[in-house]
Motif scaffolding. Structure first.
Motif, PDB file in Angstrom:
ATOM      1  N   TYR A  53       0.832  -1.203   0.000  1.00  0.00           N
ATOM      2  CA  TYR A  53       0.000   0.000   0.000  1.00  0.00           C
ATOM      3  C   TYR A  53       0.866   1.252   0.000  1.00  0.00           C
ATOM      4  O   TYR A  53       1.963   1.249   0.558  1.00  0.00           O
ATOM      5  N   PRO A  54       0.350   2.350  -0.582  1.00  0.00           N
ATOM      6  CA  PRO A  54       1.083   3.624  -0.499  1.00  0.00           C
ATOM      7  C   PRO A  54       1.307   4.002   0.972  1.00  0.00           C
ATOM      8  O   PRO A  54       0.567   3.550   1.855  1.00  0.00           O
ATOM      9  N   ASP A  55       2.298   4.831   1.215  1.00  0.00           N
ATOM     10  CA  ASP A  55       2.670   5.188   2.589  1.00  0.00           C
ATOM     11  C   ASP A  55       1.522   5.708   3.434  1.00  0.00           C
ATOM     12  O   ASP A  55       1.469   5.467   4.632  1.00  0.00           O
ATOM     13  N   ASP A  56       0.580   6.414   2.834  1.00  0.00           N
ATOM     14  CA  ASP A  56      -0.506   7.014   3.605  1.00  0.00           C
ATOM     15  C   ASP A  56      -1.733   6.108   3.738  1.00  0.00           C
ATOM     16  O   ASP A  56      -2.759   6.519   4.265  1.00  0.00           O
ATOM     17  N   VAL A  57      -1.626   4.854   3.285  1.00  0.00           N
ATOM     18  CA  VAL A  57      -2.753   3.917   3.341  1.00  0.00           C
ATOM     19  C   VAL A  57      -2.396   2.743   4.247  1.00  0.00           C
ATOM     20  O   VAL A  57      -1.342   2.143   4.110  1.00  0.00           O
ATOM     21  N   ASP A  58      -3.288   2.435   5.188  1.00  0.00           N
ATOM     22  CA  ASP A  58      -3.113   1.278   6.070  1.00  0.00           C
ATOM     23  C   ASP A  58      -4.119   0.220   5.622  1.00  0.00           C
ATOM     24  O   ASP A  58      -5.269   0.232   6.045  1.00  0.00           O
ATOM     25  N   GLY A  59      -3.713  -0.653   4.742  1.00  0.00           N
ATOM     26  CA  GLY A  59      -4.609  -1.607   4.114  1.00  0.00           C
ATOM     27  C   GLY A  59      -4.818  -2.871   4.913  1.00  0.00           C
ATOM     28  O   GLY A  59      -4.445  -2.980   6.074  1.00  0.00           O
ATOM     29  N   TYR A  60      -5.407  -3.848   4.245  1.00  0.00           N
ATOM     30  CA  TYR A  60      -5.754  -5.117   4.873  1.00  0.00           C
ATOM     31  C   TYR A  60      -4.971  -6.266   4.250  1.00  0.00           C
ATOM     32  O   TYR A  60      -4.386  -6.146   3.184  1.00  0.00           O
ATOM     33  N   VAL A  80      -1.406  -2.094  -4.339  1.00  0.00           N
ATOM     34  CA  VAL A  80      -1.029  -1.835  -5.724  1.00  0.00           C
ATOM     35  C   VAL A  80      -0.753  -3.176  -6.413  1.00  0.00           C
ATOM     36  O   VAL A  80      -0.053  -4.019  -5.856  1.00  0.00           O
ATOM     37  N   PRO A  81      -1.312  -3.403  -7.609  1.00  0.00           N
ATOM     38  CA  PRO A  81      -1.043  -4.669  -8.308  1.00  0.00           C
ATOM     39  C   PRO A  81       0.460  -4.885  -8.488  1.00  0.00           C
ATOM     40  O   PRO A  81       1.170  -3.999  -8.971  1.00  0.00           O
ATOM     41  N   SER A 117       2.349 -19.234  -6.845  1.00  0.00           N
ATOM     42  CA  SER A 117       1.651 -18.619  -7.970  1.00  0.00           C
ATOM     43  C   SER A 117       1.089 -17.262  -7.555  1.00  0.00           C
ATOM     44  O   SER A 117       0.890 -16.984  -6.372  1.00  0.00           O
ATOM     45  N   TYR A 118       0.859 -16.434  -8.565  1.00  0.00           N
ATOM     46  CA  TYR A 118       0.306 -15.104  -8.346  1.00  0.00           C
ATOM     47  C   TYR A 118      -0.842 -14.889  -9.312  1.00  0.00           C
ATOM     48  O   TYR A 118      -0.803 -15.330 -10.463  1.00  0.00           O
ATOM     49  N   ALA A 119      -1.872 -14.184  -8.837  1.00  0.00           N
ATOM     50  CA  ALA A 119      -2.973 -13.759  -9.702  1.00  0.00           C
ATOM     51  C   ALA A 119      -3.471 -12.418  -9.178  1.00  0.00           C
ATOM     52  O   ALA A 119      -3.304 -12.101  -7.994  1.00  0.00           O
ATOM     53  N   TYR A 120      -4.048 -11.650 -10.068  1.00  0.00           N
ATOM     54  CA  TYR A 120      -4.727 -10.414  -9.660  1.00  0.00           C
ATOM     55  C   TYR A 120      -6.199 -10.653  -9.914  1.00  0.00           C
ATOM     56  O   TYR A 120      -6.630 -10.760 -11.066  1.00  0.00           O
ATOM     57  N   GLU A 121      -6.960 -10.806  -8.833  1.00  0.00           N
ATOM     58  CA  GLU A 121      -8.375 -11.180  -8.930  1.00  0.00           C
ATOM     59  C   GLU A 121      -9.225 -10.243  -8.087  1.00  0.00           C
ATOM     60  O   GLU A 121      -8.901  -9.989  -6.924  1.00  0.00           O
ATOM     61  N   ASN A 122     -10.315  -9.754  -8.669  1.00  0.00           N
ATOM     62  CA  ASN A 122     -11.254  -8.898  -7.933  1.00  0.00           C
ATOM     63  C   ASN A 122     -10.546  -7.730  -7.246  1.00  0.00           C
ATOM     64  O   ASN A 122     -10.786  -7.443  -6.071  1.00  0.00           O
ATOM     65  N   ARG A 124      -7.529  -7.534  -6.227  1.00  0.00           N
ATOM     66  CA  ARG A 124      -6.668  -7.963  -5.127  1.00  0.00           C
ATOM     67  C   ARG A 124      -5.489  -8.764  -5.663  1.00  0.00           C
ATOM     68  O   ARG A 124      -5.612  -9.551  -6.593  1.00  0.00           O
ATOM     69  N   ASN A 125      -4.331  -8.555  -5.026  1.00  0.00           N
ATOM     70  CA  ASN A 125      -3.175  -9.413  -5.261  1.00  0.00           C
ATOM     71  C   ASN A 125      -3.431 -10.713  -4.520  1.00  0.00           C
ATOM     72  O   ASN A 125      -3.824 -10.689  -3.344  1.00  0.00           O
ATOM     73  N   VAL A 126      -3.213 -11.829  -5.185  1.00  0.00           N
ATOM     74  CA  VAL A 126      -3.378 -13.139  -4.550  1.00  0.00           C
ATOM     75  C   VAL A 126      -2.100 -13.936  -4.798  1.00  0.00           C
ATOM     76  O   VAL A 126      -1.822 -14.343  -5.924  1.00  0.00           O
ATOM     77  N   LEU A 127      -1.329 -14.130  -3.737  1.00  0.00           N
ATOM     78  CA  LEU A 127      -0.100 -14.916  -3.815  1.00  0.00           C
ATOM     79  C   LEU A 127      -0.348 -16.214  -3.063  1.00  0.00           C
ATOM     80  O   LEU A 127      -0.742 -16.194  -1.894  1.00  0.00           O
TER      81      LEU A 127
END
Length: 135
Positions: A53-60, A80-81, A117-122, A124-127
Motif C-alpha cells: 500500500y502507499p505510505d498514507d494507506v493502512d490496508g488489509y 497496488v497490483p 503462484s500469483y494472480a490479480y483477482e477482484n 486484489r493481489n493473490v499470492l
C-alpha cells in the motif's frame, strides 16, 4: 481451514506472522516443514505490510490456510497490483556487496516451496504458496 483477516497491517508484520504460525494447519507441522513455512510466510508478510500500500494507506491482508497432504497458504491484499514472481531473479553468485537490494526473499520462497503462484483477482493481489508435508 483457517481464514485470517487483518484490517490494519502497517507496522504489524510480527503480530500477523505470529497469528499465521499459530494456526493448527501450520503449528502441527514438523520442524523442517515448519521452518520452511515460517521463512516463506515471514518474507511474504514483511513485503506486503511494507510495500503493498502507499505510505498514507493502512490496508488489509487476508490469509487462508488449508491443509491436506500439503499446506496451501493464500495471501490476499488490496494493494497496488504487483506480481513478485516477475521480478528478475537475483544473481546469487555475485558478492553481497555487488548485488542489488531486493528480490532475494521471494527467490528463496520460490526455491523452498513446492509451488508458488500469483494472480490479480477482484482488485486484489493473490499470492499462493504450497508445501508438501513430509511427515
Amino acid at each position: 481451514m483457517s481464514e485470517l483477516h487483518f484490517q490494519h497491517i502497517k507496522g504489524q508484520a510480527r503480530q500477523i506472522l505470529r497469528a499465521v504460525l499459530k494456526t493448527p494447519e501450520i503449528s502441527s507441522c514438523g520442524l523442517k516443514d515448519g521452518m520452511l513455512l515460517r521463512l516463506a510466510c515471514e518474507e511474504i508478510i514483511m513485503n506486503i505490510t511494507s510495500y503493498a500500500y502507499p505510505d498514507d494507506v493502512d490496508g488489509y491482508l487476508d490469509v487462508d490456510i488449508l491443509r491436506t497432504d500439503r499446506i496451501t497458504i493464500r495471501f490476499k491484499d488490496g494493494g497496488v497490483p504487483f506480481n513478485p514472481l516477475e521480478r528478475e531473479k537475483p544473481d546469487t553468485k555475485l558478492s553481497w556487496k555487488l548485488r542489488h537490494v531486493g528480490g532475494l526473499g521471494i527467490y528463496l520462497v520460490t526455491k523452498k516451496m513446492d509451488a508458488v503462484s500469483y494472480a490479480y483477482e477482484n482488485n486484489r493481489n493473490v499470492l499462493t504458496i504450497e508445501k508438501n508435508i513430509s511427515e
